[in-house]
Design a protein around this motif. Sequence first.
Motif, PDB file in Angstrom:
ATOM      1  N   LYS A 219      16.011   0.974   0.831  1.00 12.28           N
ATOM      2  CA  LYS A 219      15.350   1.721   1.734  1.00 12.28           C
ATOM      3  C   LYS A 219      14.411   2.607   1.171  1.00 12.28           C
ATOM      4  O   LYS A 219      13.188   2.538   1.579  1.00 12.28           O
ATOM      5  N   GLN A 220      14.787   3.493   0.254  1.00 13.21           N
ATOM      6  CA  GLN A 220      14.150   4.408  -0.301  1.00 13.21           C
ATOM      7  C   GLN A 220      12.950   3.832  -1.097  1.00 13.21           C
ATOM      8  O   GLN A 220      11.681   4.390  -1.170  1.00 13.21           O
ATOM      9  N   LEU A 221      13.255   2.668  -1.815  1.00 11.39           N
ATOM     10  CA  LEU A 221      12.373   1.918  -2.758  1.00 11.39           C
ATOM     11  C   LEU A 221      11.201   1.350  -1.865  1.00 11.39           C
ATOM     12  O   LEU A 221      10.148   1.513  -2.130  1.00 11.39           O
ATOM     13  N   CYS A 222      11.554   1.106  -0.510  1.00 10.02           N
ATOM     14  CA  CYS A 222      10.472   0.244   0.363  1.00 10.02           C
ATOM     15  C   CYS A 222       9.561   1.469   0.702  1.00 10.02           C
ATOM     16  O   CYS A 222       8.264   1.305   0.770  1.00 10.02           O
ATOM     17  N   VAL A 223      10.109   2.782   1.142  1.00 12.10           N
ATOM     18  CA  VAL A 223       9.198   3.769   1.659  1.00 12.10           C
ATOM     19  C   VAL A 223       8.472   4.198   0.271  1.00 12.10           C
ATOM     20  O   VAL A 223       7.158   4.353   0.668  1.00 12.10           O
ATOM     21  N   LEU A 224       8.869   4.328  -0.865  1.00  8.30           N
ATOM     22  CA  LEU A 224       8.210   4.628  -2.005  1.00  8.30           C
ATOM     23  C   LEU A 224       7.083   3.751  -2.466  1.00  8.30           C
ATOM     24  O   LEU A 224       5.962   4.087  -2.545  1.00  8.30           O
ATOM     25  N   ALA A 225       7.365   2.546  -2.151  1.00  5.82           N
ATOM     26  CA  ALA A 225       6.415   1.386  -2.505  1.00  5.82           C
ATOM     27  C   ALA A 225       5.120   1.692  -1.454  1.00  5.82           C
ATOM     28  O   ALA A 225       3.947   1.297  -1.799  1.00  5.82           O
ATOM     29  N   ASP A 226       5.563   1.856  -0.109  1.00  6.79           N
ATOM     30  CA  ASP A 226       4.666   1.908   1.072  1.00  6.79           C
ATOM     31  C   ASP A 226       3.686   3.066   0.307  1.00  6.79           C
ATOM     32  O   ASP A 226       2.412   3.066   0.736  1.00  6.79           O
ATOM     33  N   LEU A 227       4.174   4.051   0.302  1.00  3.17           N
ATOM     34  CA  LEU A 227       3.380   5.384  -0.043  1.00  3.17           C
ATOM     35  C   LEU A 227       2.420   4.997  -1.456  1.00  3.17           C
ATOM     36  O   LEU A 227       1.290   5.374  -1.424  1.00  3.17           O
ATOM     37  N   SER A 228       2.766   4.217  -2.437  1.00  2.85           N
ATOM     38  CA  SER A 228       2.110   3.736  -3.606  1.00  2.85           C
ATOM     39  C   SER A 228       1.025   2.956  -3.156  1.00  2.85           C
ATOM     40  O   SER A 228      -0.056   3.098  -3.433  1.00  2.85           O
ATOM     41  N   GLN A 229       1.329   2.263  -2.145  1.00 10.24           N
ATOM     42  CA  GLN A 229       0.365   1.033  -1.661  1.00 10.24           C
ATOM     43  C   GLN A 229      -0.788   1.646  -0.829  1.00 10.24           C
ATOM     44  O   GLN A 229      -1.931   1.625  -1.066  1.00 10.24           O
ATOM     45  N   SER A 230      -0.255   2.913  -0.062  1.00 12.50           N
ATOM     46  CA  SER A 230      -1.295   3.592   0.660  1.00 12.50           C
ATOM     47  C   SER A 230      -2.062   4.483  -0.246  1.00 12.50           C
ATOM     48  O   SER A 230      -3.423   4.680   0.009  1.00 12.50           O
ATOM     49  N   ALA A 231      -1.655   5.019  -1.442  1.00 11.13           N
ATOM     50  CA  ALA A 231      -2.401   5.839  -2.343  1.00 11.13           C
ATOM     51  C   ALA A 231      -3.414   5.143  -3.039  1.00 11.13           C
ATOM     52  O   ALA A 231      -4.599   5.323  -3.265  1.00 11.13           O
TER      53      ALA A 231
ATOM     54  N   GLY B 132     -11.882   5.652  -1.579  1.00 11.57           N
ATOM     55  CA  GLY B 132     -12.522   6.985  -1.828  1.00 11.57           C
ATOM     56  C   GLY B 132     -12.103   8.021  -0.755  1.00 11.57           C
ATOM     57  O   GLY B 132     -12.430   9.190  -0.955  1.00 11.57           O
ATOM     58  N   ALA B 133     -10.962   7.892  -0.057  1.00  7.61           N
ATOM     59  CA  ALA B 133     -10.401   8.849   0.583  1.00  7.61           C
ATOM     60  C   ALA B 133      -9.601   9.766  -0.239  1.00  7.61           C
ATOM     61  O   ALA B 133      -9.062   9.582  -1.413  1.00  7.61           O
TER      62      ALA B 133
END
Length: 88
Positions: free
Chosen positions: A66-78, A85-86
């Motif tokens: 579950k944590q890996l999915c959240v962290l991967a989502d954050l990485s994708q958003s970044a 350019g945001a």
Amino acid sequence: MGIVKISEAMHENLRVASDALSRSINAQAEHWMRIGMLAELYPNLDHSDLCRVLIRAELAGGLDVKQLCVLADLSQSAQVDAASGAKP
């Protein structure tokens, strides 16, 4: 903890990689499983991104799907933000 049966060829691959990377055979197999799990969940991340996700997961208390999915989502958003350019 359980037993996972693998082919002799894969065991030999694990032995060679574990020797080269100074890991136990079990640690090498677990590393490959972690990377493979994330690669299947997030095929758009490259190896260095996957390693960053694993490091963030470890800093956050360990490997949890579950944590890996959240962290991967954050990485994708970044990555999306950086590409557009945001600012974070």
